[in-house]
Design an enzyme around this catalytic site. Structure first.
Site, short mmCIF file in Angstrom:
data_model
loop_
_atom_site.label_atom_id
_atom_site.label_comp_id
_atom_site.label_asym_id
_atom_site.label_seq_id
_atom_site.Cartn_x
_atom_site.Cartn_y
_atom_site.Cartn_z
N LEU A 128 52.83 65.59 -28.78
CA LEU A 128 54.27 65.00 -29.54
C LEU A 128 54.01 64.73 -30.69
CD1 LEU A 128 57.15 65.12 -28.36
CD2 LEU A 128 56.70 62.68 -27.28
N ASP A 129 54.89 65.39 -31.60
CA ASP A 129 54.62 64.80 -33.09
C ASP A 129 54.72 63.35 -33.40
OD1 ASP A 129 54.25 67.66 -33.97
OD2 ASP A 129 56.29 68.01 -34.24
N ARG A 130 53.83 62.91 -34.21
CA ARG A 130 54.20 61.56 -34.76
C ARG A 130 55.32 61.03 -34.82
NH1 ARG A 130 50.72 59.26 -40.02
NH2 ARG A 130 51.78 57.32 -40.02
N SER A 156 58.14 62.18 -33.55
CA SER A 156 59.17 62.23 -32.43
C SER A 156 58.55 61.39 -31.25
CB SER A 156 58.83 63.67 -31.72
OG SER A 156 58.83 64.84 -32.70
#
Length: 191
Positions: A54-56, A58
């Protein structure tokens, strides 16, 4: 090393509500002297690893497990595990844009699979994001629920931008049968 769960042994599965600006890993392998936040700040459980990323920038549901096969199955795009995201977009999303998302969107790396997309109200009980999303007073915003079955890099953000509605805030609500229900930002529980 990730253990393979043998017969009779039950894999450990942790559901974590990842805050904004936290890496989906336990150590920061970034630039020297960087002080980026990692999972180790929140979870002190040995032997578990994130199943997928999960992207930073997000937020939301991250599944961690000590079972390498389960981890691979959750993360593998071929398994087509569905993931639902709550997406705050810039502008009031149109029916035409929702229909494009439902049919699939052409991105630089090819056409996406069809998605489920619907306009929703801001989710009830949503925690404040730190730092807050920057709004433009002259541009409205709206929320959609988007369910996809693949996991390309920054896919949801690229999909909403491709249909003319850039993502302001992205929260993963569901992975397969697991949801964020009952999890405050920065907290975890065993599944």
């Amino acid at each position: 090393m990730r253990k393979k769960t043998g017969s009779g042994a039950r894999p450990r599965v942790i559901l974590f509500n990842k805050p904004f600006d936290v890496l989906s890993q336990f150590t920061d392998k970034g630039t020297e002297g960087s002080a980026r936040r990692t999972l180790s700040e929140f979870i002190d459980v040995p032997g578990v690893y994130a199943a997928g990323r999960l992207d930073r920038d997000s937020e939301g549901l991250l599944v961690l497990t000590d079972d390498g096969r389960l981890q691979a199955r959750i993360a593998d795009p071929k398994a087509k595990t569905s993931k639902t995201y709550w997406v705050q977009v810039e502008g009031e999303i149109t029916d035409e844009a929702l229909e494009q998302l439902r049919r699939g969107v052409m991105l630089k790396d090819g056409m996406t699979r069809p998605a489920q997309a619907e306009r929703i109200e801001e989710p009830a009980g949503l925690w404040p994001r730190v730092p807050p999303v920057r709004f433009r007073k002259s541009v409205p915003d709206g929320w959609i629920a988007l369910t996809i079955t693949e996991g390309r890099n920054r896919q949801v953000r690229r999909m909403t931008a491709a249909v003319g509605f850039p993502t302001l805030r992205l929260i993963r609500y569901r992975i397969g049968d697991w949801t964020l229900d009952g999890l405050d930002s920065g907290t975890w529980r065993d599944a």
